[in-house]
Design an enzyme around this catalytic site. Structure first.
Site, mmCIF file in Angstrom:
data_model
loop_
_atom_site.group_PDB
_atom_site.id
_atom_site.type_symbol
_atom_site.label_atom_id
_atom_site.label_comp_id
_atom_site.label_asym_id
_atom_site.label_seq_id
_atom_site.Cartn_x
_atom_site.Cartn_y
_atom_site.Cartn_z
ATOM 1 N N GLU A 81 0.812 -1.213 0.000
ATOM 2 C CA GLU A 81 0.000 0.000 0.000
ATOM 3 C C GLU A 81 0.852 1.273 0.000
ATOM 4 O O GLU A 81 0.530 2.235 -0.674
ATOM 5 C CB GLU A 81 -0.937 0.013 1.211
ATOM 6 N N ASP A 82 1.913 1.262 0.761
ATOM 7 C CA ASP A 82 2.634 2.515 0.980
ATOM 8 C C ASP A 82 3.984 2.645 0.282
ATOM 9 O O ASP A 82 4.628 3.678 0.390
ATOM 10 C CB ASP A 82 2.849 2.732 2.485
#
Ligand code: MN
Length: 716
Positions: A81-82
């Protein structure tokens, strides 16, 4: 920076080594440094390296004793996600299992601001779906959320509130449902800190102030229990618990009691080796301290639905302070803290029977989901199921209200707002008008009908289930009753004084305070209104010259009051009682006591005081309803007749009945009912008479016995 993380890595390994013998250490090492590299250039809002969050999440998982695969996935939970890392990369590096866990966590994204409600519900649905596939995803999400809550202060205010609320709405019930108490209370404590900072700070300060004094008291209780347990040779550990902020907070809110009272509740936990010892320990605690009635709970024999087992009792400790005691074995204690995680350990797949049981309800939602694609609907129904011991109902505006099972519209009204509860006159459930004692069900929409003024009824306390509703009703009744007492007491004294030509408005209150024996006038009015002292006696005390001889009649005599019973009577005036707050005193219909009979009162919250003859066969029934026995006596002078039934048996003959009625009427006694049954030559008559007292009954019985042919006369 790498050095700092090497230390963190070692600490994590040490924690895991405590419970994993030959874990996949290589996997852990690889995941750790992969994550470190991926997040290398990121910092958290707090200014610390981003990867610290992932390590903390992994630490939380290790405290829950999760397997190494789950912890490795925990270290990697934010890489997709990051960072620029692709899921396919995770898969090729770490295999399908970890890739799926990371994917699962990634899909349950953090909340964004747009279309909040839908997003929240959708998020929740994903959480459930992933949970059904692999419970480990939820464990990682649990750890992720816990660390995010611990560092919530670095986020903007608006986001803090949002996340804290979601934690309360979703994560707390979920953790409780899974039996992971240690997570549940940590979430709740942290959430309260951000949602109600003022109260949190207040509790925080108070707790700090009192902690040493409190620990001293707990220590004393612990020692006396331990000493006795040692004497009996029952090995055990005793720990004093600090009350969780959340539980102090909830008690203060729900029961509306001040901090001091909540905090005065001390709590200890006794951990024994064997199950039998738990019961022995309860015995010890109950011999040392007086147990509080109805507070003993045996969750060992009947565990809670999430597997929780323990004995609970509350006793009155030294100085009258309440002590909550939990007693369980080491294993039970472990399950209580770890819940589903306790079942999970060492299991590579979901093979554990308990784990399976716990997941059935989750899986049911998978099927359910096929027909329903509306995420908010899904969230609603999932929440219902989460709360086995609770129900969720709605206001007409769609606000969710959380109530215990068996709650009524009144509980609902008080849960929404005290004012609404007090002014409640009716309720609609799903648009239909229902009685206030109706049991609510999951998903009901409840609308409360109110009047402009409070309209509390005494009997309401007999069916409300929340302590909040009960407390508020009782408080209102107490205050309102006080006004009635004042009015009635003044009136009674006024009537008495009028007999002596004194106008009550002429009396100054200091005179009453000095001579009545009551320095507090409110107490005086109450004593008068509840017939604990007569107006005559008060007059005698204040104006002794009006009387030749001063006779004390306190508690023994009441004035002759000739009045028809009316709804407004506080109780029947010919009975004297000695307790507090008698709401209603009535004579029991089953044994029909008359003056001269030995009587005893039974107080029941829903019925007031019922006076029975001491011989009455119904007394055990009263006791089985937890009625509280109280001393009641007949007043000294009673100008009233009471119904009483007698049974007369005699040889049937012409005019037998007429002779009996004549004998009774000669004594100026009313016959209010006759029932005659002839069996062959025997006549059996049940006669109901109205007599003044036992003496008169005796006389009439004797007179009937003298009638020709009568064999037996007996009171029924
Ligand atoms: Mn995270």
């Amino acid at each position: 920076m790498k050095k700092a993380f090497e230390k963190k890595y070692d600490a994590l390994v040490r924690q895991i080594n405590k419970y994993v013998q030959n874990g996949k250490k290589e996997l852990l090492r690889k995941a750790f440094w992969f994550g470190f590299e991926a997040h290398k250039n990121q910092v958290r809002l707090s200014g610390v390296p981003y990867f610290e969050h992932c390590v903390e999440a992994a630490n939380i998982l290790a405290e829950l004793k999760m397997d190494v695969t789950t912890i490795a996935a925990g270290l990697l939970h934010d890489v997709v996600e990051d960072t620029g890392v692709k899921l396919s990369e995770v898969r090729s590096e770490f295999g399908e299992d970890i890739a799926q866990l990371v994917d699962g966590v990634t899909k349950i994204a953090d909340l964004k601001f747009k279309k909040l409600e839908i997003e929240k519900a959708e998020n929740f649905r994903k959480l459930v779906l992933s949970m059904a596939k692999d419970i480990r995803v939820v464990m990682i999400k649990f750890a992720d959320r816990l660390h995010n809550m611990r560092t919530l202060e670095y986020l903007p205010k608006k986001k803090q509130l949002l996340i804290a609320q979601e934690t309360l709405d979703v994560y707390v019930p979920l953790a409780i449902r899974f039996g992971i108490a240690s997570l549940g209370w940590q979430y709740e404590d942290l959430a309260i800190k951000f949602i109600d900072r003022k109260v949190y700070n207040f509790i925080d300060k108070k707790v700090a102030e009192k902690s040493s004094e409190r620990m001293k008291r707990i220590e004393m209780m612990k020692e006396s229990i331990l000493e006795k347990m040692n004497k009996l040779n029952i090995p055990c550990k005793i720990t004093g618990r600090a009350k969780r902020y959340s539980s102090i907070y909830r008690k203060m809110q729900e029961q509306n009691i001040p901090f001091e009272e909540v905090y005065d509740l001390l709590a200890v936990r006794i951990i024994t080796e064997k199950k039998e010892d738990c019961y022995a320990a309860v015995g010890v605690v109950h011999t040392l301290f007086t147990p509080v009635a109805d507070r003993f709970k045996d969750y060992i024999a009947t565990p809670k639905s999430n597997g929780y087992q323990s004995l609970h009792t509350t006793v009155i400790g030294p100085n009258g302070r309440m002590l909550e005691v939990q007693i369980r074995t080491e294993a039970m204690d472990y399950t209580a803290e770890m819940g589903i995680a306790a079942h999970w350990q060492y299991k590579a797949k979901n093979t554990d029977k308990h784990l399976d049981d716990q997941l059935v309800w989750v899986r049911e939602f998978l099927d359910w989901d096929k027909d329903n694609s509306d995420p908010s609907e899904f969230m609603k129904s999932f929440k219902f199921d989460l709360a086995r011991d609770e129900i969720f109902v709605f206001t007409p505006q769609g606000r969710l209200i959380n109530l215990p099972v068996n709650a009524t519209p009144l509980d609902f009204a008080f849960a929404v707002h005290t004012e609404i509860g007090l002014k409640c006159i009716g309720a609609k459930v799903n648009s239909e008008v229902v009685p206030l004692y109706t049991t609510l069900h999951n998903g009901d929409e409840v609308e409360i009908l109110t009047s402009s003024k409070p309209s509390i009824e005494e009997y309401w306390t007999s069916f409300v289930v929340t302590s909040r509703a009960r407390t508020q009703i009782n408080r209102w009744l107490r205050e309102n009753r006080k006004l009635q007492y004042i009015k009635l007491g003044k009136e009674m004294l006024g009537n008495e004084l009028a007999k002596h030509g004194i106008e009550s408005k002429d009396i100054d209150t200091t005179l009453l305070e000095q001579h009545s024996g009551f320095t507090n006038l409110d107490t005086l009015w109450e004593a008068l209104a509840t017939h604990r002292i007569s107006a005559e006696e008060i007059t005698r005390r204040v104006f002794p010259k009006l009387y030749k001889s001063a006779k004390t009649t306190f508690f023994t005599k009441i004035p002759r009051i000739l009045k028809k019973s009316s709804k407004n009577d506080i109780h029947e005036p010919y009975i004297v009682f000695h307790g507090d707050y008698p709401l209603v005193i009535v004579l029991s219909k089953c044994c029909m006591p008359i003056p001269g009979d030995k009587i005893v009162g039974f107080y029941r919250e829903d019925k007031g005081v019922i006076a029975h003859r001491v011989k009455c066969k119904e007394i055990p029934k009263e006791l089985s309803h937890n009625a509280q026995g109280m001393k009641v006596d007949w007043a000294e002078k009673i100008d009233k007749v009471f119904p009483v039934s007698i049974q007369v048996v005699g040889a049937d003959r012409k005019h037998l009945l007429r002779d009996m009625v004549v004998a009774i009427s000669k004594m100026d006694i009313n016959v209010v009912g006759i029932h005659v049954e002839i069996q062959g030559i025997v006549a059996m008559c049940d006669i109901t008479l109205e007599v003044g007292d036992v003496q008169q009954l005796k006389e009439v019985t004797q007179n009937i016995s003298k009638i020709k042919g009568i064999q037996r006369v007996k009171r029924k």
